[in-house]
Write an enzyme that holds these catalytic residues in place. Structure first.
Site, PDB file in Angstrom:
ATOM      1  N   TYR A  32     -17.394   0.221   4.794  1.00 32.84           N
ATOM      2  CA  TYR A  32     -15.974   0.518   5.005  1.00 32.84           C
ATOM      3  C   TYR A  32     -15.771   1.216   6.344  1.00 32.84           C
ATOM      4  O   TYR A  32     -14.913   0.823   7.142  1.00 32.84           O
ATOM      5  CB  TYR A  32     -15.446   1.395   3.868  1.00 32.84           C
ATOM      6  CG  TYR A  32     -14.083   1.969   4.159  1.00 32.84           C
ATOM      7  CD1 TYR A  32     -12.944   1.172   4.078  1.00 32.84           C
ATOM      8  CD2 TYR A  32     -13.933   3.309   4.521  1.00 32.84           C
ATOM      9  CE1 TYR A  32     -11.682   1.699   4.371  1.00 32.84           C
ATOM     10  CE2 TYR A  32     -12.688   3.837   4.806  1.00 32.84           C
ATOM     11  CZ  TYR A  32     -11.567   3.031   4.727  1.00 32.84           C
ATOM     12  OH  TYR A  32     -10.328   3.551   5.029  1.00 32.84           O
ATOM     13  N   LYS A  63     -13.714  -0.225   9.674  1.00 29.07           N
ATOM     14  CA  LYS A  63     -12.563   0.455  10.267  1.00 29.07           C
ATOM     15  C   LYS A  63     -12.811   0.771  11.740  1.00 29.07           C
ATOM     16  O   LYS A  63     -11.894   0.668  12.581  1.00 29.07           O
ATOM     17  CB  LYS A  63     -12.240   1.725   9.492  1.00 29.07           C
ATOM     18  CG  LYS A  63     -11.708   1.479   8.086  1.00 29.07           C
ATOM     19  CD  LYS A  63     -10.383   0.724   8.093  1.00 29.07           C
ATOM     20  CE  LYS A  63      -9.240   1.569   8.611  1.00 29.07           C
ATOM     21  NZ  LYS A  63      -7.941   0.850   8.544  1.00 29.07           N
ATOM     22  N   GLY A  81       0.791  -1.218   0.000  1.00 25.52           N
ATOM     23  CA  GLY A  81       0.000   0.000   0.000  1.00 25.52           C
ATOM     24  C   GLY A  81       0.825   1.270   0.000  1.00 25.52           C
ATOM     25  O   GLY A  81       2.034   1.248   0.244  1.00 25.52           O
ATOM     26  N   ALA A  87      -5.086  -2.754   4.869  1.00 24.93           N
ATOM     27  CA  ALA A  87      -6.509  -2.431   4.974  1.00 24.93           C
ATOM     28  C   ALA A  87      -7.217  -2.746   3.675  1.00 24.93           C
ATOM     29  O   ALA A  87      -6.609  -2.783   2.601  1.00 24.93           O
ATOM     30  CB  ALA A  87      -6.710  -0.954   5.322  1.00 24.93           C
ATOM     31  N   ASP A 140     -11.094   8.929   8.723  1.00 21.39           N
ATOM     32  CA  ASP A 140     -12.110   9.945   8.988  1.00 21.39           C
ATOM     33  C   ASP A 140     -13.513   9.426   8.687  1.00 21.39           C
ATOM     34  O   ASP A 140     -14.506   9.996   9.159  1.00 21.39           O
ATOM     35  CB  ASP A 140     -11.832  11.200   8.149  1.00 21.39           C
ATOM     36  CG  ASP A 140     -11.689  10.898   6.663  1.00 21.39           C
ATOM     37  OD1 ASP A 140     -11.254   9.789   6.299  1.00 21.39           O
ATOM     38  OD2 ASP A 140     -11.991  11.792   5.844  1.00 21.39           O
TER      39      ASP A 140
END
Length: 294
Positions: free
Chosen positions: A124, A128, A9, A59, A101
């Site tokens: 999503y 998280k 990533g 992730a 966020d």
């Protein structure tokens, strides 16, 4: 030594690159070598590399696909952090874990603080948030860093997409009613490097922090700044038109406001990310100097 999971990533690649410049030993391991949701593979990786700090940059980040692939999103974003936290606790290793966020619903007026209620709008975001909760439940020595609108030289991200489209088209329509804090991956990587001696020295105030680019903007203004920075170097101008999010339908709902207040991080650790405009210009210049985006 830092052991970074999620080596393919953009964050992991940036941390490795910045660590090399800073003389900090770091190794990144990709998913095909160590799936963070696989107990044995995580144990083997920690045994092999003998790290002093673990960073989770792995992730599932496909917001829209997560709506129909929730099991994969939960496995990567909830179950994986749980496994990592268990092994870090068992081995006495601090864990730095990245969140987002998008754990917020966007209805607040003003920037979000760490103690604001987390009410995700999407699969999503829920995955998280579940990952955050899994880390907190299993390990005391953790730093959860919520980051926002991440962009940089590596991987796929909004800035690189806008640069590429700006090379192909004369005008772009970009959503103008979603607000956030663009954050350069270099700023995040530098923060991790500066945190390492703190967490390894045993004096870190562990917990959850926001770390985002200084300032706030919309996707439309972010795109305009990217293309303006490019035009200064290439002479090519592209028209950017603002549109409402309703004109750009997507499977996953985005929060209208996901601006993060990074004041707690700055007060605790003594630094913050650079203004997003400054970092945007620098990243655009670096990418164009390397031949642009293909």
């Amino acid at each position: 030594m830092i052991l970074i999971f999620g080596g393919g990533g953009q964050l992991a690649q940036e941390i490795v690159a910045r660590s090399a410049r800073a003389g900090v030993p770091a190794v990144a391991i990709r998913r095909d070598a160590a799936d963070i949701a696989d107990d044995r593979q995580v144990a083997d990786a920690i045994r092999k590399f003998e790290p002093t700090t673990v960073v989770n940059a792995a992730a599932y980040t496909d917001f829209d696909r997560a709506e129909t692939d929730s099991s994969a999103a939960m496995r990567a974003n909830r179950d994986g952090p749980a496994v990592l936290a268990e092994h870090c606790r068992a081995n006495g290793l601090p864990l730095i874990h990245f969140s987002t966020d998008y754990v917020f619903d966007g209805r607040k007026v003003g920037p979000y603080r760490e103690d604001d209620p987390a009410v995700p709008l999407s699969v999503y975001g829920r995955s998280k948030l579940a990952g955050e909760e899994a880390v907190r439940a299993r390990h005391a020595d953790y730093l959860i860093l919520r980051v926002s609108w991440v962009y940089g030289r590596y991987g796929e991200n909004f800035l690189k997409t806008i640069l590429r489209l700006g090379q192909e088209r004369d005008s772009l329509n970009v959503v103008a009613d979603q607000h956030g804090s663009p954050t350069a991956s270099t700023d995040i990587a530098d923060a991790v490097i500066r945190l390492i001696p703190v967490v390894e020295g045993g004096g870190a105030p562990f917990g959850t922090y926001h770390f985002a680019g200084t300032g706030e903007t919309t996707w439309y203004m972010f795109a305009a700044a990217i293309l303006e920075a490019a035009a200064e170097l290439t002479g090519r101008t592209v028209t950017v038109r603002p549109i409402p999010g309703s004109d750009y339908p997507a499977a996953a709902e985005r929060p209208a406001n996901s601006v993060l207040d990074s004041g707690l991080f700055e007060r605790t650790f003594g630094f913050r990310a650079r203004p997003w405009q400054e970092s945007t210009k620098r990243v655009v210049a670096e990418l164009l100097a390397e031949g642009g985006v293909t």
